[in-house]
Write a protein that holds these residues in place. Sequence first.
Motif, PDB file in Angstrom:
ATOM      1  N   PHE A 193       0.829  -1.188   0.000  1.00  0.00           N
ATOM      2  CA  PHE A 193       0.000   0.000   0.000  1.00  0.00           C
ATOM      3  C   PHE A 193       0.870   1.248   0.000  1.00  0.00           C
ATOM      4  CE2 PHE A 193      -2.414  -3.386   1.872  1.00  0.00           C
ATOM      5  CZ  PHE A 193      -3.663  -3.247   1.307  1.00  0.00           C
ATOM      6  N   TYR A 194       0.408   2.240  -0.710  1.00  0.00           N
ATOM      7  CA  TYR A 194       1.058   3.554  -0.759  1.00  0.00           C
ATOM      8  C   TYR A 194       2.476   3.467  -1.309  1.00  0.00           C
ATOM      9  CZ  TYR A 194      -2.881   4.976   2.135  1.00  0.00           C
ATOM     10  OH  TYR A 194      -4.133   5.208   2.614  1.00  0.00           O
ATOM     11  N   ASN A 195       3.136   4.595  -1.361  1.00  0.00           N
ATOM     12  CA  ASN A 195       4.519   4.650  -1.853  1.00  0.00           C
ATOM     13  C   ASN A 195       5.508   4.065  -0.850  1.00  0.00           C
ATOM     14  OD1 ASN A 195       3.731   5.875  -4.220  1.00  0.00           O
ATOM     15  ND2 ASN A 195       4.021   7.943  -3.435  1.00  0.00           N
ATOM     16  N   GLU A 196       5.095   3.946   0.407  1.00  0.00           N
ATOM     17  CA  GLU A 196       5.966   3.406   1.442  1.00  0.00           C
ATOM     18  C   GLU A 196       6.077   1.892   1.375  1.00  0.00           C
ATOM     19  OE1 GLU A 196       3.212   5.337   2.465  1.00  0.00           O
ATOM     20  OE2 GLU A 196       4.288   7.232   2.572  1.00  0.00           O
ATOM     21  N   LYS A 197       5.347   1.259   0.466  1.00  0.00           N
ATOM     22  CA  LYS A 197       5.328  -0.203   0.322  1.00  0.00           C
ATOM     23  C   LYS A 197       4.977  -0.879   1.644  1.00  0.00           C
ATOM     24  CE  LYS A 197       7.305  -0.244  -3.902  1.00  0.00           C
ATOM     25  NZ  LYS A 197       6.471   0.492  -4.761  1.00  0.00           N
ATOM     26  N   MET A 198       3.895  -0.424   2.229  1.00  0.00           N
ATOM     27  CA  MET A 198       3.438  -0.951   3.513  1.00  0.00           C
ATOM     28  C   MET A 198       2.746  -2.297   3.313  1.00  0.00           C
ATOM     29  SD  MET A 198       1.720   2.571   4.866  1.00  0.00           S
ATOM     30  CE  MET A 198       1.120   1.911   6.378  1.00  0.00           C
ATOM     31  N   SER A 199       2.961  -3.205   4.255  1.00  0.00           N
ATOM     32  CA  SER A 199       2.252  -4.482   4.214  1.00  0.00           C
ATOM     33  C   SER A 199       0.815  -4.250   4.673  1.00  0.00           C
ATOM     34  CB  SER A 199       2.933  -5.502   5.120  1.00  0.00           C
ATOM     35  OG  SER A 199       2.770  -5.130   6.472  1.00  0.00           O
ATOM     36  N   GLU A 200      -0.005  -5.279   4.558  1.00  0.00           N
ATOM     37  CA  GLU A 200      -1.407  -5.147   4.960  1.00  0.00           C
ATOM     38  C   GLU A 200      -1.527  -4.839   6.449  1.00  0.00           C
ATOM     39  OE1 GLU A 200      -5.617  -7.642   4.915  1.00  0.00           O
ATOM     40  OE2 GLU A 200      -3.750  -8.666   4.416  1.00  0.00           O
ATOM     41  N   ASN A 201      -0.750  -5.536   7.272  1.00  0.00           N
ATOM     42  CA  ASN A 201      -0.817  -5.303   8.716  1.00  0.00           C
ATOM     43  C   ASN A 201      -0.380  -3.887   9.070  1.00  0.00           C
ATOM     44  OD1 ASN A 201      -1.777  -7.859   9.260  1.00  0.00           O
ATOM     45  ND2 ASN A 201       0.272  -8.723   9.496  1.00  0.00           N
ATOM     46  N   ASP A 202       0.696  -3.404   8.444  1.00  0.00           N
ATOM     47  CA  ASP A 202       1.155  -2.037   8.702  1.00  0.00           C
ATOM     48  C   ASP A 202       0.092  -1.027   8.284  1.00  0.00           C
ATOM     49  OD1 ASP A 202       3.543  -3.054   9.624  1.00  0.00           O
ATOM     50  OD2 ASP A 202       4.594  -2.750   7.713  1.00  0.00           O
ATOM     51  N   TYR A 203      -0.525  -1.273   7.139  1.00  0.00           N
ATOM     52  CA  TYR A 203      -1.575  -0.368   6.663  1.00  0.00           C
ATOM     53  C   TYR A 203      -2.760  -0.349   7.629  1.00  0.00           C
ATOM     54  CZ  TYR A 203      -5.632   1.264   4.124  1.00  0.00           C
ATOM     55  OH  TYR A 203      -6.782   1.931   3.775  1.00  0.00           O
TER      56      TYR A 203
ATOM     57  N   LYS B  59      -1.886   1.611  10.759  1.00  0.00           N
ATOM     58  CA  LYS B  59      -1.861   3.042  10.463  1.00  0.00           C
ATOM     59  C   LYS B  59      -3.283   3.576  10.305  1.00  0.00           C
ATOM     60  CE  LYS B  59       0.056   6.372   7.161  1.00  0.00           C
ATOM     61  NZ  LYS B  59      -1.058   7.084   6.659  1.00  0.00           N
ATOM     62  N   ARG B  60      -4.109   2.841   9.617  1.00  0.00           N
ATOM     63  CA  ARG B  60      -5.491   3.276   9.385  1.00  0.00           C
ATOM     64  C   ARG B  60      -6.278   3.337  10.694  1.00  0.00           C
ATOM     65  NH1 ARG B  60      -8.584   6.505   6.827  1.00  0.00           N
ATOM     66  NH2 ARG B  60     -10.625   5.677   6.408  1.00  0.00           N
ATOM     67  N   ASN B  61      -6.092   2.338  11.556  1.00  0.00           N
ATOM     68  CA  ASN B  61      -6.768   2.355  12.859  1.00  0.00           C
ATOM     69  C   ASN B  61      -6.324   3.542  13.694  1.00  0.00           C
ATOM     70  OD1 ASN B  61      -8.475   0.170  12.565  1.00  0.00           O
ATOM     71  ND2 ASN B  61      -6.981  -1.293  13.353  1.00  0.00           N
ATOM     72  N   LYS B  62      -5.026   3.871  13.662  1.00  0.00           N
ATOM     73  CA  LYS B  62      -4.526   5.036  14.404  1.00  0.00           C
ATOM     74  C   LYS B  62      -5.145   6.320  13.858  1.00  0.00           C
ATOM     75  CE  LYS B  62      -0.091   3.054  15.698  1.00  0.00           C
ATOM     76  NZ  LYS B  62       1.355   3.080  15.452  1.00  0.00           N
TER      77      LYS B  62
END
Length: 83
Positions: free
Chosen positions: A54-64, A67-70
């Motif tokens: 996800f995004y340009n940061e190449k975030m994994s699903e768990n990281d995304y 971040k979204r919950n925060k």
Amino acid sequence: MKKYSLAVPLLLTLMMVSPRSSFAQKMKVLSGNFDFLKGQQELNVVFDYTPMTFYNEKMSENDYLEKRNKDISANKGTNEAEN
């Protein structure tokens, strides 16, 4: 004559659209074949999204999701983030 004012354009539209729908399922096979589907009644398709980022940061699903919950917790509250 007023009765036909809506019917004529509708009829012409249907005449133009109906031939397009008859060609909608024709497929051109570029490589391989569909012989393995012959006689099959059901087909189980599994989509694997594990390498997705996800995004340009190449975030994994768990990281995304973290971040979204925060972000949601900060803006709308923890009750909204948990739903």
